[in-house]
Design a protein around this motif. Structure first.
Motif, short mmCIF file in Angstrom:
data_model
loop_
_atom_site.label_atom_id
_atom_site.label_comp_id
_atom_site.label_asym_id
_atom_site.label_seq_id
_atom_site.Cartn_x
_atom_site.Cartn_y
_atom_site.Cartn_z
N SER A 22 0.83 -1.21 0.00
CA SER A 22 0.00 0.00 0.00
C SER A 22 0.86 1.25 0.00
CB SER A 22 -0.93 0.01 1.21
OG SER A 22 -1.85 -1.04 1.14
N TYR A 23 1.89 1.25 0.83
CA TYR A 23 2.81 2.40 0.89
C TYR A 23 3.45 2.64 -0.47
CZ TYR A 23 6.81 5.30 2.03
OH TYR A 23 7.75 6.29 2.04
N ASN A 24 3.96 1.59 -1.08
CA ASN A 24 4.60 1.76 -2.40
C ASN A 24 3.61 2.26 -3.45
OD1 ASN A 24 7.10 1.01 -1.46
ND2 ASN A 24 6.93 -1.12 -2.13
N VAL A 150 -4.06 13.51 -9.79
CA VAL A 150 -4.52 13.88 -8.45
C VAL A 150 -5.76 13.06 -8.08
CG1 VAL A 150 -5.55 15.73 -7.06
CG2 VAL A 150 -3.51 16.18 -8.42
N GLY A 151 -6.66 12.88 -9.04
CA GLY A 151 -7.86 12.10 -8.78
C GLY A 151 -7.53 10.66 -8.41
N ALA A 152 -6.62 10.03 -9.15
CA ALA A 152 -6.21 8.65 -8.84
C ALA A 152 -5.55 8.58 -7.47
CB ALA A 152 -5.27 8.12 -9.92
N TYR A 153 -4.71 9.56 -7.16
CA TYR A 153 -4.04 9.60 -5.85
C TYR A 153 -5.07 9.76 -4.72
CZ TYR A 153 -1.37 11.51 -1.95
OH TYR A 153 -0.84 11.74 -0.71
N ASN A 154 -5.98 10.72 -4.89
CA ASN A 154 -6.98 10.98 -3.85
C ASN A 154 -7.89 9.78 -3.62
OD1 ASN A 154 -5.96 13.51 -3.32
ND2 ASN A 154 -7.51 14.59 -4.51
N ILE A 155 -8.22 9.05 -4.69
CA ILE A 155 -9.03 7.83 -4.53
C ILE A 155 -8.26 6.81 -3.70
CG2 ILE A 155 -9.93 5.83 -5.77
CD1 ILE A 155 -10.77 7.80 -8.00
N ALA A 156 -6.97 6.65 -3.99
CA ALA A 156 -6.15 5.68 -3.25
C ALA A 156 -6.02 6.07 -1.78
CB ALA A 156 -4.77 5.54 -3.88
N VAL A 157 -5.89 7.37 -1.51
CA VAL A 157 -5.72 7.85 -0.14
C VAL A 157 -7.02 7.76 0.65
CG1 VAL A 157 -5.29 9.97 1.20
CG2 VAL A 157 -3.76 9.34 -0.64
N LEU A 164 -6.22 3.55 5.73
CA LEU A 164 -5.53 3.20 6.98
C LEU A 164 -4.03 3.47 6.87
CD1 LEU A 164 -7.36 -0.20 7.71
CD2 LEU A 164 -7.85 2.05 8.71
N VAL A 165 -3.44 3.03 5.80
CA VAL A 165 -2.00 3.25 5.59
C VAL A 165 -1.73 4.72 5.36
CG1 VAL A 165 -0.05 2.71 4.09
CG2 VAL A 165 -1.68 0.92 4.68
N LEU A 169 0.78 6.88 7.69
CA LEU A 169 2.04 7.31 7.10
C LEU A 169 2.02 8.76 6.58
CD1 LEU A 169 3.00 3.99 5.30
CD2 LEU A 169 3.83 4.85 7.49
N GLY A 170 0.94 9.48 6.80
CA GLY A 170 0.91 10.92 6.51
C GLY A 170 0.59 11.31 5.08
N PHE A 171 -0.06 10.44 4.33
CA PHE A 171 -0.48 10.81 2.97
C PHE A 171 -1.81 11.54 3.07
CE2 PHE A 171 2.41 7.31 2.13
CZ PHE A 171 3.09 7.74 1.00
N ALA A 172 -1.87 12.75 2.50
CA ALA A 172 -3.10 13.54 2.57
C ALA A 172 -3.61 13.82 1.16
CB ALA A 172 -2.82 14.87 3.28
N ASN A 173 -4.89 14.22 1.06
CA ASN A 173 -5.46 14.58 -0.23
C ASN A 173 -4.67 15.72 -0.86
OD1 ASN A 173 -7.57 12.77 -0.34
ND2 ASN A 173 -9.05 14.18 0.56
#
Length: 191
Positions: A22-24, A150-157, A164-165, A169-173
């Motif tokens: 998930s992190y990767n 950004v949309g793909a990233y925000n969906i994953a986050v 949860l990850v 681990l500090g990933f924000a929208n």
């Protein structure tokens, strides 16, 4: 080892692999967003470089055309003035002077046309308009690509279980590219 300990270790191992994966995945999406924004910046720089040079070329072509048209207008005015002088001439000397003036004016037109056989500033303006349109299309495309990343990233986050990850681990929208509110109004074209 006890069977219970092995099961716990397997579960912990699976969780660690899941967190690692998930992190990767989030890192890849984060880098894709940064790369897409870099592409937007590249197109902004291209716009600044290309349009400035193209505008200077068009200005030069327009100034050249203005000089040619001014010379032609002045030469034609000289012919018209000499026609008037011929009509007013009462002596052969006055007529000869008027004819000489008309001949000089006619020769200056010929020299101007031969020196500049084709006036191309209109072509330069059309090419400049095409360059502006093409550049703005490139900018719009990379902005759209940025928003997709950004949309793909925000969906994953924001999706479960990735959220949860991401939280741990500090990933924000990330914010999408947004045009200024005034961009919704059609621009006024003034000449």
């Amino acid at each position: 080892m006890k069977k219970g300990t092995i099961i716990v270790l397997v579960i912990v191992g699976i969780l660690l692999l899941w967190v690692w994966s998930s992190y990767n995945g989030l890192v890849k999406k984060d880098v894709a967003v940064a790369t897409a924004w870099g592409d937007v910046q590249v197109q902004y720089q291209r716009r600044a470089d290309v349009l400035k040079n193209a505008m200077e070329t068009v200005k030069g072509a327009a100034a050249n055309e203005k000089d040619i048209l001014t010379a032609l207008t002045n030469a034609r005015a000289g012919i018209d003035a000499s026609k008037a002088d011929m009509a007013k001439a009462t002596t052969p000397a006055e007529l000869d002077a008027a004819l000489q003036k008309a001949q000089n004016a006619a020769l200056s037109i010929k020299v101007t046309v031969e020196a500049y056989p084709t006036i191309r500033s209109t072509d330069a303006f059309l090419k400049f308009q095409d360059e502006i349109s093409g550049t703005e299309n490139r900018v719009a495309t990379v902005r759209s690509d940025y928003n997709a990343a950004v949309g793909a990233y925000n969906i994953a986050v924001r999706s479960f279980p990735g959220i949860l990850v991401a939280k741990i681990l500090g990933f924000a929208n990330k914010d999408l590219f947004k045009a200024k509110d005034s961009a919704q109004d059609a621009p006024e074209v003034k000449f």
